[in-house]
Design an enzyme around this catalytic site. Sequence first.
Site, PDB file in Angstrom:
ATOM      1  N   LYS A  32     -12.075   0.409   5.234  1.00  0.00           N
ATOM      2  CA  LYS A  32     -11.139   1.547   5.185  1.00  0.00           C
ATOM      3  C   LYS A  32     -11.914   2.847   5.006  1.00  0.00           C
ATOM      4  CE  LYS A  32      -8.935   4.670   2.446  1.00  0.00           C
ATOM      5  NZ  LYS A  32      -9.580   5.570   1.466  1.00  0.00           N
ATOM      6  N   SER A  33     -11.593   3.842   5.804  1.00  0.00           N
ATOM      7  CA  SER A  33     -12.102   5.183   5.535  1.00  0.00           C
ATOM      8  C   SER A  33     -11.115   6.215   6.060  1.00  0.00           C
ATOM      9  CB  SER A  33     -13.474   5.427   6.178  1.00  0.00           C
ATOM     10  OG  SER A  33     -13.882   6.753   5.860  1.00  0.00           O
TER      11      SER A  33
ATOM     12  N   TYR B 252       0.849  -1.201   0.000  1.00  0.00           N
ATOM     13  CA  TYR B 252       0.000   0.000   0.000  1.00  0.00           C
ATOM     14  C   TYR B 252       0.885   1.252   0.000  1.00  0.00           C
ATOM     15  CZ  TYR B 252      -3.480  -3.493   1.426  1.00  0.00           C
ATOM     16  OH  TYR B 252      -4.267  -4.606   1.505  1.00  0.00           O
TER      17      TYR B 252
HETATM   18  P1  NDP Z   1     -13.816  -1.093   1.596  1.00  0.00           P
HETATM   19  O1  NDP Z   1     -14.883  -2.047   1.240  1.00  0.00           O
HETATM   20  O2  NDP Z   1     -13.358  -0.983   2.994  1.00  0.00           O
HETATM   21  O3  NDP Z   1     -14.288   0.330   1.059  1.00  0.00           O
HETATM   22  C1  NDP Z   1     -13.480   1.467   1.143  1.00  0.00           C
HETATM   23  C2  NDP Z   1     -14.160   2.582   0.348  1.00  0.00           C
HETATM   24  O4  NDP Z   1     -15.433   2.866   0.898  1.00  0.00           O
HETATM   25  C3  NDP Z   1     -13.357   3.856   0.360  1.00  0.00           C
HETATM   26  O5  NDP Z   1     -13.540   4.478  -0.892  1.00  0.00           O
HETATM   27  C4  NDP Z   1     -14.017   4.679   1.454  1.00  0.00           C
HETATM   28  O6  NDP Z   1     -13.865   6.042   1.145  1.00  0.00           O
HETATM   29  C5  NDP Z   1     -15.468   4.218   1.369  1.00  0.00           C
HETATM   30  N1  NDP Z   1     -16.159   4.187   2.685  1.00  0.00           N
HETATM   31  C6  NDP Z   1     -15.691   3.704   3.852  1.00  0.00           C
HETATM   32  N2  NDP Z   1     -16.615   3.807   4.836  1.00  0.00           N
HETATM   33  C7  NDP Z   1     -17.708   4.379   4.256  1.00  0.00           C
HETATM   34  C8  NDP Z   1     -18.975   4.771   4.753  1.00  0.00           C
HETATM   35  N3  NDP Z   1     -19.311   4.577   6.037  1.00  0.00           N
HETATM   36  N4  NDP Z   1     -19.850   5.340   3.891  1.00  0.00           N
HETATM   37  C9  NDP Z   1     -19.513   5.539   2.583  1.00  0.00           C
HETATM   38  N5  NDP Z   1     -18.322   5.184   2.064  1.00  0.00           N
HETATM   39  C10 NDP Z   1     -17.423   4.622   2.888  1.00  0.00           C
HETATM   40  O7  NDP Z   1     -12.601  -1.387   0.585  1.00  0.00           O
HETATM   41  P2  NDP Z   1     -11.062  -1.706   0.689  1.00  0.00           P
HETATM   42  O8  NDP Z   1     -10.700  -2.338  -0.601  1.00  0.00           O
HETATM   43  O9  NDP Z   1     -10.291  -0.536   1.161  1.00  0.00           O
HETATM   44  O10 NDP Z   1     -10.959  -2.890   1.778  1.00  0.00           O
HETATM   45  C11 NDP Z   1     -10.723  -2.662   3.156  1.00  0.00           C
HETATM   46  C12 NDP Z   1      -9.298  -3.030   3.528  1.00  0.00           C
HETATM   47  O11 NDP Z   1      -9.033  -4.397   3.253  1.00  0.00           O
HETATM   48  C13 NDP Z   1      -8.223  -2.312   2.710  1.00  0.00           C
HETATM   49  O12 NDP Z   1      -8.112  -0.943   3.042  1.00  0.00           O
HETATM   50  C14 NDP Z   1      -7.042  -3.170   2.995  1.00  0.00           C
HETATM   51  O13 NDP Z   1      -6.525  -2.893   4.285  1.00  0.00           O
HETATM   52  C15 NDP Z   1      -7.667  -4.562   2.918  1.00  0.00           C
HETATM   53  N6  NDP Z   1      -7.588  -5.168   1.556  1.00  0.00           N
HETATM   54  C16 NDP Z   1      -6.852  -6.334   1.418  1.00  0.00           C
HETATM   55  C17 NDP Z   1      -6.724  -6.931   0.192  1.00  0.00           C
HETATM   56  C18 NDP Z   1      -5.901  -8.172   0.071  1.00  0.00           C
HETATM   57  O14 NDP Z   1      -5.609  -8.612  -1.057  1.00  0.00           O
HETATM   58  N7  NDP Z   1      -5.525  -8.799   1.182  1.00  0.00           N
HETATM   59  C19 NDP Z   1      -7.372  -6.392  -1.026  1.00  0.00           C
HETATM   60  C20 NDP Z   1      -8.182  -5.216  -0.765  1.00  0.00           C
HETATM   61  C21 NDP Z   1      -8.284  -4.659   0.486  1.00  0.00           C
HETATM   62  P3  NDP Z   1     -13.251   7.118   2.204  1.00  0.00           P
HETATM   63  O15 NDP Z   1     -11.908   6.621   2.633  1.00  0.00           O
HETATM   64  O16 NDP Z   1     -13.207   8.388   1.418  1.00  0.00           O
HETATM   65  O17 NDP Z   1     -14.228   7.174   3.342  1.00  0.00           O
END
Ligand code: NDP
Length: 278
Positions: A236-237, A54
């Site tokens: 993640k947010s 990341y």
């Molecule tokens: P998520 O499903 O957690 O979604 C994140 C997105 O949703 C961001 O754009 C965020 O924007 C938005 N968001 C978060 N909370 C809210 C809310 N309450 N209302 C509206 N929008 C919201 O996706 P990720 O892919 O980030 O997955 C979570 C974590 O999993 C990653 O950050 C990482 O740590 C891990 N991961 C691991 C992987 C692997 O291969 N092992 C692959 C992908 C992810 P904003 O930040 O602007 O709020």
Amino acid sequence: MTRNVMLPSGEVVPAFGLGTWRMGESAASKAAEIAALRFGLDHGVTVIDTAEMYGEGGAESVVGAAIDGRRDGLFLVSKVYPHNASRQGAVAACERSLKRLGTDRIDLFLLHWRGAHPLVDTVAAFDQLKRDGKIRHWGVSNFDVDDLAELAALPGGEACAANQVLYHLKARGIEFDLLPAQAAHKMPVMAYSPLGQGALLGHAAVKAVATSHGVAPATAALAWVLRQPNVMVIPKSTQPERIQANLTALNLSLSAADLAALDQAFPPPRRKVPLETT
Ligand code: NDP
């Protein structure tokens, strides 16, 4: 309310953590990212998920800054790139991650996905890191049932503590076989992208369930993942009010009618689906 999962070692870990993908990519957003993680920690979150991938180390540096002076009591998860997961390479990668995180130990160190290095070498490196106290547990990510079986058959492979995989309402394939297989081995599933990277939140069925409980769609989507006992979520947010909404999922129990409505909109798998990653 606290929800927990139990690692195969018997250690109890909170079921809610903070994701960090897309953090650490730009200097301009670093302060907001650190503040968001600190907001989560101030509201009782102790688990943070990151990876050397990341921001090419940038996210680990953000985490390091956020946890500075408050490391104790946290459960830090990081991941090694497959191309670094050789016998020597995984050790060196871990040491770089430790430096960026500003800590002497990672609580759970994962192989991010399977690559070209033989698993047996990665396991040997993880074993060494554990013996040296640099990691407390190791696990894997993006492993399907057959990958886990292959891993379990290797010397030391049974020490795998967790598997982090894609799981959300639109990606339910793991319910057919991977979830039950991991439950049988008492190995938690860490659900990544539990909000479908935000794409789920405009769906009418999610919005309807959320509205009926007076919560945000994200709260309902996360409560749905957390209905399973062996599963962690790591949304993640970078926005504190969203982290607050996400945390509210720990207090929301979906009813049988809610679950039926969501099953209707997002049918559970009826046969094997190869593990999805996006
Ligand atoms: P998520 O499903 O957690 O979604 C994140 C997105 O949703 C961001 O754009 C965020 O924007 C938005 N968001 C978060 N909370 C809210 C809310 N309450 N209302 C509206 N929008 C919201 O996706 P990720 O892919 O980030 O997955 C979570 C974590 O999993 C990653 O950050 C990482 O740590 C891990 N991961 C691991 C992987 C692997 O291969 N092992 C692959 C992908 C992810 P904003 O930040 O602007 O709020």
